[in-house]
Design a protein around this motif. Sequence first.
Motif, PDB file in Angstrom:
ATOM      1  N   SER A  55      24.892  -1.067  -3.917  1.00  0.00           N
ATOM      2  CA  SER A  55      23.938  -0.596  -2.898  1.00  0.00           C
ATOM      3  C   SER A  55      23.312   0.725  -3.327  1.00  0.00           C
ATOM      4  N   ASN A  56      22.097   0.946  -2.821  1.00  0.00           N
ATOM      5  CA  ASN A  56      21.408   2.231  -2.969  1.00  0.00           C
ATOM      6  C   ASN A  56      21.298   2.624  -4.451  1.00  0.00           C
ATOM      7  N   ASN A  57      21.384   3.906  -4.750  1.00  0.00           N
ATOM      8  CA  ASN A  57      21.285   4.356  -6.141  1.00  0.00           C
ATOM      9  C   ASN A  57      22.681   4.500  -6.763  1.00  0.00           C
ATOM     10  N   TRP A  58      23.452   3.432  -6.648  1.00  0.00           N
ATOM     11  CA  TRP A  58      24.840   3.404  -7.115  1.00  0.00           C
ATOM     12  C   TRP A  58      24.958   3.754  -8.598  1.00  0.00           C
ATOM     13  N   LEU A  59      24.061   3.204  -9.422  1.00  0.00           N
ATOM     14  CA  LEU A  59      24.152   3.395 -10.866  1.00  0.00           C
ATOM     15  C   LEU A  59      23.851   4.834 -11.256  1.00  0.00           C
ATOM     16  N   ASP A  60      22.857   5.434 -10.624  1.00  0.00           N
ATOM     17  CA  ASP A  60      22.534   6.832 -10.912  1.00  0.00           C
ATOM     18  C   ASP A  60      23.708   7.752 -10.589  1.00  0.00           C
ATOM     19  N   ARG A  61      24.390   7.469  -9.481  1.00  0.00           N
ATOM     20  CA  ARG A  61      25.520   8.320  -9.101  1.00  0.00           C
ATOM     21  C   ARG A  61      26.695   8.171 -10.070  1.00  0.00           C
ATOM     22  N   MET A  62      26.965   6.942 -10.490  1.00  0.00           N
ATOM     23  CA  MET A  62      28.041   6.752 -11.463  1.00  0.00           C
ATOM     24  C   MET A  62      27.687   7.390 -12.801  1.00  0.00           C
ATOM     25  N   HIS A  63      26.411   7.292 -13.168  1.00  0.00           N
ATOM     26  CA  HIS A  63      25.959   7.905 -14.419  1.00  0.00           C
ATOM     27  C   HIS A  63      26.126   9.426 -14.362  1.00  0.00           C
ATOM     28  N   GLN A  64      25.715  10.008 -13.244  1.00  0.00           N
ATOM     29  CA  GLN A  64      25.862  11.455 -13.115  1.00  0.00           C
ATOM     30  C   GLN A  64      27.325  11.870 -13.184  1.00  0.00           C
ATOM     31  N   CYS A  65      28.175  11.071 -12.562  1.00  0.00           N
ATOM     32  CA  CYS A  65      29.605  11.387 -12.532  1.00  0.00           C
ATOM     33  C   CYS A  65      30.199  11.400 -13.934  1.00  0.00           C
ATOM     34  N   ILE A  66      29.855  10.406 -14.753  1.00  0.00           N
ATOM     35  CA  ILE A  66      30.482  10.303 -16.064  1.00  0.00           C
ATOM     36  C   ILE A  66      29.994  11.380 -17.021  1.00  0.00           C
ATOM     37  N   TYR A  67      28.784  11.912 -16.764  1.00  0.00           N
ATOM     38  CA  TYR A  67      28.253  12.950 -17.650  1.00  0.00           C
ATOM     39  C   TYR A  67      28.491  14.358 -17.127  1.00  0.00           C
TER      40      TYR A  67
ATOM     41  N   MET B   9      33.177  -0.917 -13.768  1.00  0.00           N
ATOM     42  CA  MET B   9      33.717   0.101 -14.680  1.00  0.00           C
ATOM     43  C   MET B   9      32.606   0.605 -15.595  1.00  0.00           C
ATOM     44  N   TYR B  10      32.211   1.847 -15.408  1.00  0.00           N
ATOM     45  CA  TYR B  10      31.206   2.479 -16.275  1.00  0.00           C
ATOM     46  C   TYR B  10      31.940   3.064 -17.478  1.00  0.00           C
ATOM     47  N   ILE B  11      31.508   2.682 -18.679  1.00  0.00           N
ATOM     48  CA  ILE B  11      32.134   3.184 -19.904  1.00  0.00           C
ATOM     49  C   ILE B  11      31.086   3.875 -20.764  1.00  0.00           C
ATOM     50  N   LYS B  12      31.368   5.094 -21.150  1.00  0.00           N
ATOM     51  CA  LYS B  12      30.475   5.851 -22.024  1.00  0.00           C
ATOM     52  C   LYS B  12      30.510   5.245 -23.431  1.00  0.00           C
TER      53      LYS B  12
ATOM     54  N   LYS C 164      43.438   9.262 -27.092  1.00  0.00           N
ATOM     55  CA  LYS C 164      42.419   9.877 -27.942  1.00  0.00           C
ATOM     56  C   LYS C 164      41.706  11.035 -27.243  1.00  0.00           C
ATOM     57  N   GLY C 165      42.234  11.441 -26.069  1.00  0.00           N
ATOM     58  CA  GLY C 165      41.701  12.615 -25.395  1.00  0.00           C
ATOM     59  C   GLY C 165      40.677  12.354 -24.307  1.00  0.00           C
ATOM     60  N   TRP C 166      40.402  11.086 -23.996  1.00  0.00           N
ATOM     61  CA  TRP C 166      39.477  10.765 -22.922  1.00  0.00           C
ATOM     62  C   TRP C 166      40.209  10.741 -21.578  1.00  0.00           C
TER      63      TRP C 166
ATOM     64  N   SER D 183      31.266  15.731 -17.633  1.00  0.00           N
ATOM     65  CA  SER D 183      32.140  16.289 -18.670  1.00  0.00           C
ATOM     66  C   SER D 183      32.094  15.404 -19.906  1.00  0.00           C
ATOM     67  N   LYS D 184      32.170  16.032 -21.079  1.00  0.00           N
ATOM     68  CA  LYS D 184      32.154  15.279 -22.329  1.00  0.00           C
ATOM     69  C   LYS D 184      33.409  14.429 -22.493  1.00  0.00           C
ATOM     70  N   THR D 185      34.488  14.797 -21.799  1.00  0.00           N
ATOM     71  CA  THR D 185      35.759  14.081 -21.990  1.00  0.00           C
ATOM     72  C   THR D 185      35.962  12.923 -21.015  1.00  0.00           C
ATOM     73  N   ILE D 186      35.033  12.721 -20.087  1.00  0.00           N
ATOM     74  CA  ILE D 186      35.156  11.574 -19.176  1.00  0.00           C
ATOM     75  C   ILE D 186      34.712  10.323 -19.925  1.00  0.00           C
ATOM     76  N   GLY D 187      35.608   9.346 -20.045  1.00  0.00           N
ATOM     77  CA  GLY D 187      35.302   8.122 -20.766  1.00  0.00           C
ATOM     78  C   GLY D 187      34.882   6.981 -19.866  1.00  0.00           C
ATOM     79  N   THR D 188      35.499   6.902 -18.670  1.00  0.00           N
ATOM     80  CA  THR D 188      35.159   5.833 -17.728  1.00  0.00           C
ATOM     81  C   THR D 188      35.074   6.384 -16.316  1.00  0.00           C
ATOM     82  N   VAL D 189      34.301   5.680 -15.498  1.00  0.00           N
ATOM     83  CA  VAL D 189      34.167   6.021 -14.080  1.00  0.00           C
ATOM     84  C   VAL D 189      34.258   4.730 -13.264  1.00  0.00           C
ATOM     85  N   THR D 190      34.989   4.787 -12.153  1.00  0.00           N
ATOM     86  CA  THR D 190      35.132   3.655 -11.231  1.00  0.00           C
ATOM     87  C   THR D 190      34.747   4.114  -9.826  1.00  0.00           C
TER      88      THR D 190
END
Length: 538
Positions: A125-137, A199-202, A234-236, A139-146
């Motif tokens: 729903s809504n701008n779900w993808l933009d919010r998940m994208h913002q969340c994962i970026y 599952m958003y994966i960088k 591996k530090g993620w 920090s450089k060490t965030i590898g996945t977002v749910t």
Amino acid sequence: SNTKNKLNNAYKGEKTHSLKGLFSLSSSKTIDIIIPIYRGYKDVRDCLESVLKYQQKQKFNIIIIDDACPDVKIKKYLKFIVSQNQNITILENKTNLGFVASVNMGMVLHNDNDVVLLNSDTIVSNNWLDRMHQCIYRSKTIGTVTPFSNNATICSFPIFCKNNDLSLRWTPHEIDQTFSKINHNVESVEIPTAVGFCMYIKRECIKDVGLFDVKNFGRGYGEENDFCMRAIKKGWRHELCANTFVYHTGGVSFNIEKKERIALAMETMNKLHFDYHKRVHEHIMQNPASSLRVNVMIHLIRKSSRPVILFISHNMGGGTEKHIEELVFINKTRMDAIIIRPGDNGQIILSLGAEIESESLYFFLPDEYAELVKFCKYLQVTRIHFHHILDLEPSLWGLYKDLDILFDITFHDYYFINANPKLINADMKFCANRETRDSLCVEAYPIPGGVTPDVWRRNQTLLLKNANRIFAPSQYMANLMQSYFPYIKPTITYHSDWEQDAPYPDIAPVKISSNEPMKILVLGALSQEFIKMNAYQK
């Protein structure tokens, strides 16, 4: 107190802004939304239509993996949407390769794109993808977002680690919009593993860790947990996106095989990652996202058009608890329920839902009574329903006055008479003789405060006389209660059975001769006093 902090955050949540313009995105990567499909026409259609419905700032592709789908109707639908949308690609497996291999095919299609693995039984729903994208970026060490979901174990809402039935109460759009508004200032919460339904994966994480393990998790379940554990080494790290909700039906692709696959996957996880279950257990015990669930649940209830009913009961479980759950279940489209149960040392537990596992707030009474009144007014409670007063802090008896609302009482036992719920003596026999009943009952169940039975009943009068309605489950109970409290007029209301329409098999009677004993198996637990009381009455 912790409750006061949660409430302050909830009250502040009212000052929100629109979904538009919330985010200044930090990466221009294209995102591949990978959706493996096998069966479940309605779910597939709902999922794809939800993805296509909402515009995103981030550029994205939809990669559909047709894993040898046997449903002709689904295949026709997929051809149709491809003809209507340029950003959809379909990869067809000639044979069914399973979830993990199919996902890997999608992840290697574009070597520079981030990916979102999205189950075909989800609704976004809504701008779900933009919010998940913002969340994962962030920090450089965030590898996945749910994101949060109704069915996502450690990311579940409103009850943690549970498959929640939210049907007919709120739409996925309404819930996600509330998450976006109420939790928009919260960055994220670290979790031990992503949950694979969404599952958003960088891309950098995929390049560093590798693809999913087809050899050990070929047919699905556990593959994302294994990937996340390899990433941690591996530090993620992995994050729960605090301001996003994605609806998940659950189990469509795997159907009845689900439990067996989960069990096998967890055995494999134990062998490959000895500390996986320890990490998950510690996270569950800490429940760090509790306040986020509380904030959203408070605002969903507050904004609902349904009346808010406050149930008050004991904390002993049993039939009273079951009855409340059934009432709420039957009337879930007609009301929203919150429940107060007594805790320890004057504390009460206010649950934001009927289930005992619901997220809760805690108030110490009478010191925090004013805060409780304020919160009930904020939720716009419209009625109180007393189901029991055992261990109840006395200040709650006047709550209806301070809220200026009506209240009801349901008798579940005989506690109002002399604080002995079953009217049994020390030998667990029913006290049928009224002349000796009080003395024998008090011997078995001493009255709180040490008052006499007459004083106890006079105290109950304060509550009983002011009730708008009083319900009794049987005529016998109504008559007995009226013999002590002649001014009450109970309505006989048999406890409804919400399971009566369940798909039970037909009863298959077994013929026995007249001199052959009938053997009856009772499933469940019956207390000794209940058995003796019934035997005595019969």
